[in-house]
Write a protein that holds these residues in place. Structure first.
Motif, mmCIF file in Angstrom:
data_model
loop_
_atom_site.group_PDB
_atom_site.id
_atom_site.type_symbol
_atom_site.label_atom_id
_atom_site.label_comp_id
_atom_site.label_asym_id
_atom_site.label_seq_id
_atom_site.Cartn_x
_atom_site.Cartn_y
_atom_site.Cartn_z
ATOM 1 N N TYR A 14 70.413 -31.432 70.982
ATOM 2 C CA TYR A 14 71.437 -31.843 71.937
ATOM 3 C C TYR A 14 72.332 -32.965 71.442
ATOM 4 N N GLY A 15 71.914 -33.644 70.386
ATOM 5 C CA GLY A 15 72.720 -34.719 69.842
ATOM 6 C C GLY A 15 73.476 -34.296 68.599
ATOM 7 N N GLU A 16 74.349 -35.169 68.123
ATOM 8 C CA GLU A 16 74.998 -34.942 66.843
ATOM 9 C C GLU A 16 73.996 -35.210 65.729
ATOM 10 N N ARG A 17 74.264 -34.653 64.560
ATOM 11 C CA ARG A 17 73.339 -34.876 63.451
ATOM 12 C C ARG A 17 73.333 -36.344 63.059
ATOM 13 N N TYR A 18 72.208 -36.803 62.563
ATOM 14 C CA TYR A 18 72.089 -38.194 62.132
ATOM 15 C C TYR A 18 72.948 -38.408 60.896
ATOM 16 N N ASP A 19 73.798 -39.411 60.956
ATOM 17 C CA ASP A 19 74.691 -39.736 59.845
ATOM 18 C C ASP A 19 74.310 -41.105 59.292
ATOM 19 N N PRO A 20 73.768 -41.160 58.085
ATOM 20 C CA PRO A 20 73.319 -42.443 57.543
ATOM 21 C C PRO A 20 74.456 -43.424 57.282
ATOM 22 N N HIS A 21 75.687 -42.943 57.355
ATOM 23 C CA HIS A 21 76.836 -43.798 57.084
ATOM 24 C C HIS A 21 77.553 -44.251 58.357
ATOM 25 N N ALA A 49 70.841 -43.122 67.577
ATOM 26 C CA ALA A 49 70.119 -44.195 66.886
ATOM 27 C C ALA A 49 68.931 -44.681 67.702
ATOM 28 N N ALA A 50 69.117 -44.859 69.015
ATOM 29 C CA ALA A 50 68.046 -45.367 69.869
ATOM 30 C C ALA A 50 66.891 -44.377 69.957
ATOM 31 N N VAL A 51 67.197 -43.094 70.049
ATOM 32 C CA VAL A 51 66.138 -42.100 70.149
ATOM 33 C C VAL A 51 65.354 -42.014 68.842
ATOM 34 N N TYR A 52 66.051 -42.037 67.718
ATOM 35 C CA TYR A 52 65.342 -42.022 66.436
ATOM 36 C C TYR A 52 64.462 -43.257 66.279
ATOM 37 N N SER A 53 64.928 -44.400 66.770
ATOM 38 C CA SER A 53 64.118 -45.606 66.707
ATOM 39 C C SER A 53 62.829 -45.443 67.502
ATOM 40 N N GLN A 54 62.908 -44.800 68.669
ATOM 41 C CA GLN A 54 61.713 -44.573 69.474
ATOM 42 C C GLN A 54 60.788 -43.553 68.816
ATOM 43 N N ILE A 55 61.362 -42.533 68.213
ATOM 44 C CA ILE A 55 60.557 -41.527 67.511
ATOM 45 C C ILE A 55 59.721 -42.197 66.422
ATOM 46 N N ARG A 78 59.440 -35.444 57.955
ATOM 47 C CA ARG A 78 60.513 -34.609 58.500
ATOM 48 C C ARG A 78 61.613 -35.465 59.113
ATOM 49 N N VAL A 79 61.203 -36.455 59.892
ATOM 50 C CA VAL A 79 62.167 -37.335 60.548
ATOM 51 C C VAL A 79 62.989 -38.095 59.509
ATOM 52 N N ALA A 80 62.315 -38.620 58.505
ATOM 53 C CA ALA A 80 63.021 -39.355 57.451
ATOM 54 C C ALA A 80 64.005 -38.452 56.722
ATOM 55 N N LEU A 81 63.641 -37.202 56.508
ATOM 56 C CA LEU A 81 64.542 -36.257 55.858
ATOM 57 C C LEU A 81 65.800 -36.071 56.703
ATOM 58 N N ALA A 82 65.637 -35.923 58.017
ATOM 59 C CA ALA A 82 66.788 -35.763 58.907
ATOM 60 C C ALA A 82 67.666 -37.002 58.921
ATOM 61 N N MET A 83 67.068 -38.166 58.674
ATOM 62 C CA MET A 83 67.808 -39.436 58.653
ATOM 63 C C MET A 83 68.363 -39.767 57.269
ATOM 64 N N HIS A 84 68.121 -38.902 56.301
ATOM 65 C CA HIS A 84 68.538 -39.152 54.916
ATOM 66 C C HIS A 84 67.905 -40.427 54.376
ATOM 67 N N ASP A 85 66.735 -40.745 54.864
ATOM 68 C CA ASP A 85 65.977 -41.906 54.411
ATOM 69 C C ASP A 85 65.001 -41.403 53.349
ATOM 70 N N TRP A 86 65.512 -41.267 52.148
ATOM 71 C CA TRP A 86 64.768 -40.578 51.093
ATOM 72 C C TRP A 86 63.504 -41.323 50.673
ATOM 73 N N GLU A 87 63.558 -42.634 50.636
ATOM 74 C CA GLU A 87 62.390 -43.411 50.211
ATOM 75 C C GLU A 87 61.234 -43.223 51.195
ATOM 76 N N THR A 88 61.561 -43.271 52.484
ATOM 77 C CA THR A 88 60.520 -43.078 53.494
ATOM 78 C C THR A 88 60.000 -41.648 53.481
ATOM 79 N N ALA A 89 60.904 -40.683 53.308
ATOM 80 C CA ALA A 89 60.476 -39.285 53.226
ATOM 81 C C ALA A 89 59.519 -39.087 52.062
ATOM 82 N N LYS A 90 59.831 -39.688 50.938
ATOM 83 C CA LYS A 90 58.956 -39.582 49.762
ATOM 84 C C LYS A 90 57.585 -40.192 50.053
#
Length: 491
Positions: free
Chosen positions: A160-167, A192-198, A235-247
């Motif tokens: 339901y939201g827009e895709r997460y944009d790291p920029h 941003a707020a929902v991802y923070s809660q996730i 999975r969440v980190a991948l959607a956020m383009h947070d590569w270090e956390t995903a790794k």
């Protein structure tokens, strides 16, 4: 949210994810003080959520629980091909109309399903501490409830939201954050707020499930473990383009899962049993828990004797199939001729139809359903390392791809070439398992069904640009009517 909390839990108390049903007395006069009076009862409520993952809702064939959302993610993608109108199910989603209809089936179903999970997770989190029973059991129950709430908000935000944009600040509206059973009407919180809660919920889940006094031994693979939650965190980190956390989390999940890559023989067995050594998280189904014709296999297998399968076998995109080497065992999962199957004469045969998913009994859709497996974690790890320009990214991919193709050569180059190869391997490996729409959206890639075997007169929509508003599901009309603080997505 009150109207979908305690009543829903009580309805689920008599079923469970474990191999045997739970037996309870009548719930007509129960209240939450009874439901959560002991950890055993709280555990029964948790088991109810596990079972609700594959329940049929509203007596509708569409409403088959979590696996129905997996199917829709493929109907909205480019790699699964519908071959006919069949019995009419899933066509609106395939045509990119269903999710854009605020009175339609799936905008309501997805919203309804995950807010039910959230409401029940909230009840468990609020009441379990006061229950009589071991502290370790309380931590196990609460850890799994946190995982369900995080999983639900992750799905809701992606749909339901827009895709997460790291920029960017990700300040566009996602969904309402409801974190207690007493919360009133809530406006939509930002992406941003929902991802923070996730993230917070997943961290809490890991801490509780890894607690030294949590000695729980799960009776089936439908229960969350810390390794599974770490897989969700990856999975969440991948959607956020947070590569270090995903790794980090993919590495930990792989190491702690206790799983191993399946053999070629196991790969061809039909993706229908949780005994598969790759599966971390799954619903283990018995004949008594049949999902009949709303089950995953009644839509995605090749041999279930359902109208959907007989008249509308699911095929792979020809353009994707042609990129699979002949030496790759996965190429055997599709038939380019449509003639090699041993099927009754009443079944339609179509070129490129799948035989990845198979039921053991064609008269039933009963099969175990995979929600997470080791291959996905290797692909997350490889993608994250490639974005970080780490030299062993190709080695990670090679570990997986070589197990599928004995003649696979380690990619010699890095950069965009390596990343493209990783994403191609992801499409082949996870075909039909519910990832494609979400992958296209998180990567900001277009939908492109052109130059393939998608029939334009059937699918209607051959391409969609990345910035198009239709990548967002519409908020269901029922929610807009009930909650005047929620505004609709762009129509």
């Amino acid at each position: 949210m009150k109207n979908i909390t305690i009543i829903f839990i009580l309805l689920l108390l008599s079923t469970g994810c474990d191999k045997d049903f739970l037996n309870t007395s009548s719930t007509s006069s129960y209240d939450e003080s009874f439901v959560f009076s002991t950890t055993e009862k709280a555990y029964a409520a948790l088991n109810g959520i596990h079972r609700s993952m594959v329940m049929q809702y509203s007596s509708q064939q569409y409403y088959g629980g979590y696996p129905s959302l997996m199917i829709v993610m493929e109907m909205l993608g480019d790699d699964v091909v519908l071959t006919s109108n069949g019995n009419g199910y899933w066509i609106a989603e395939y045509q990119w109309k269903g999710h854009r209809d605020e009175t339609g089936v799936f905008p309501f179903f997805a919203y309804h399903l995950f807010y039910k999970f959230i409401a029940n997770a909230n009840m468990i989190l609020e009441n379990t501490d006061a229950a009589t029973g071991p502290e370790g059991d309380k931590k196990m129950i609460k850890g799994q409830a946190y995982a369900y709430r995080a999983l639900s908000y992750f799905w809701l935000t992606q749909l339901y939201g827009e895709r997460y944009d790291p920029h960017s600040g990700n300040n566009s509206p996602a969904v309402s954050l409801v974190l207690s059973s007493t919360a009133g009407k809530q406006p939509r919180s930002s992406v941003a707020a929902v991802y923070s809660q996730i993230i917070k919920d997943l961290d809490n889940a890991v801490d509780l499930l890894e607690s030294p006094d949590n000695t729980f031994i799960r009776p089936s693979k439908c229960h969350f473990t810390a390794a599974i939650v770490k897989g969700l965190r990856a999975r969440v980190a991948l959607a956020m383009h947070d590569w270090e956390t995903a790794k980090t989390y993919a590495s930990e999940a792989i190491r702690e899962s206790g799983c191993s890559l399946m053999t070629a023989e196991q790969y061809r067995q039909g993706f229908n049993t949780a005994d598969n050594p790759e599966w971390l998280w799954a619903f283990e189904q018995t004949a008594e828990q049949s999902t009949y014709y709303h089950g995953f296999m009644a839509v995605m297998s090749y041999n279930c004797n359902s109208t959907q399968i007989r008249t509308n076998p699911k095929a792979i995109s020809k353009t994707l199939y042609e990129q699979i080497p002949d030496t790759d065992i996965r190429k055997d999962l599709w038939d380019p001729t449509g003639q090699v199957y041993t099927l009754p004469a009443t079944f339609t045969r179509i070129p490129y139809m799948n035989r990845k998913f198979k039921v053991e009994n064609s008269g039933s859709s009963v099969a175990d359903i995979c929600f997470m497996r080791l291959s996905e974690l290797y692909l997350i790890l490889a993608e994250a390392k490639a974005h970080l320009n780490e030299t062993d990214a190709a080695d990670t991919l090679y570990t997986l791809a070589r197990s599928r193709n004995p003649q696979y050569l380690r990619p010699a180059s890095g950069g965009e070439d390596l990343l493209s190869e990783i994403l191609l391997q992801r499409r082949i490996e996870l075909w039909g398992e519910g990832f494609r729409f979400l992958d296209l959206k998180r990567l900001g890639q277009p939908l492109d069904r052109r130059y393939s075997n998608h029939k334009e007169n059937l699918c209607k929509t051959l391409s969609v640009s990345p910035g198009d508003k239709s990548w967002q599901f519409l908020i269901p009309k029922k929610e807009l009517t009930a909650n005047d603080k929620v505004e609709q997505n762009p129509l």
